[in-house]
Design an enzyme around this catalytic site. Structure first.
Site, PDB file in Angstrom:
ATOM      1  CD  GLU A   1       5.595   2.099 -25.001  1.00 28.32           C
ATOM      2  OE1 GLU A   1       6.631   1.573 -24.533  1.00 28.32           O
ATOM      3  OE2 GLU A   1       5.535   2.581 -26.137  1.00 28.32           O
TER       4      GLU A   1
ATOM      5  CB  SER B   1       8.703   3.193 -31.509  1.00 27.27           C
ATOM      6  OG  SER B   1       7.984   2.758 -30.363  1.00 27.27           O
TER       7      SER B   1
END
Length: 219
Positions: A123, A50
């Site tokens: 993340e 992404s």
């Protein structure tokens, strides 16, 4: 018959408990990753999923790049962003072996303190990745970039699944960022737009894209 909102039966890790990292754990991981960084020095960040279509930071330069030793795979259970604890989805990780085509971004050194906390929240919310500084090959030369690779010791790691099982999981899962299907298809479309060929992801994404097409009359 399985409840469609239940975790996939018989798949290791699907029903394991999970927890979000605390802000202190994320900060400790971030501090460790930047331990050798010189304040003001530009940094490179590698994107393979992404981050290619939603980097969420300004960058000075973007290049296509190849990372060797790891490959892109739907190998991480997602119980928040693209799924729920009751119905987990799958998101991409960099699993061991092979190579991966992606992009690297060069971030201005004076912006690192502004951008990296949000990058870590995105993340490293569960600590499923290992932040590493690895060489990435570009047409303009090799750069040392921050790469989030899969932590195989994390309970959210899942080894390669047969395609029918993988598709079934992706089709039924959705989380705070939307359906898992959208995530997989958007990543595949972003790779195509960048001129990156990933045959396995392309095949999966095209199957998912077909799901959204209207059926012929009489079907």
């Amino acid at each position: 018959m399985n409840n469609p909102s239940s975790p996939p039966a018989g798949i290791p890790g699907a029903s394991l408990p999970f927890r979000l990292w605390t802000p202190e754990e994320r900060q400790g991981s971030l501090d460790e990753a930047l331990r050798h960084w010189q304040s003001g020095e530009d940094v490179w960040v590698y994107g393979y999923g992404s981050l290619i279509w939603r980097p969420d930071f300004d960058f000075m330069e973007r290049r296509l790049a190849t990372l060797r030793g790891h490959h892109r795979a739907l190998c991480l259970w997602s119980r928040v962003n693209r799924g729920t604890p009751e119905c987990p989805g799958l998101v991409f990780g960099l699993d061991r072996g092979g190579s991966c085509r992606g992009v690297v971004y060069r971030l201005a050194g004076d912006q690192v303190p502004n951008y990296f906390p949000a990058l870590w929240e995105r993340e490293m919310s569960t600590g499923a990745y290992l932040p590493r500084w690895l060489n990435c090959t570009t047409q303009a030369g090799t750069v040392r970039a921050l790469v989030f690779i899969m932590n195989r010791d994390n309970p959210a790691y899942i080894r390669a699944l047969p395609e029918p099982e993988l598709l079934a999981i992706v089709r039924r899962a959705a989380g705070r960022y939307g359906p898992c299907t959208d995530y997989v298809v958007q990543t595949a479309q972003a790779l195509r737009a960048a001129g990156i060929h990933d045959a396995r992801l392309d095949a999966i994404a095209r199957r998912l894209e077909l799901d959204g097409r209207p059926l012929p009359e009489g079907a």
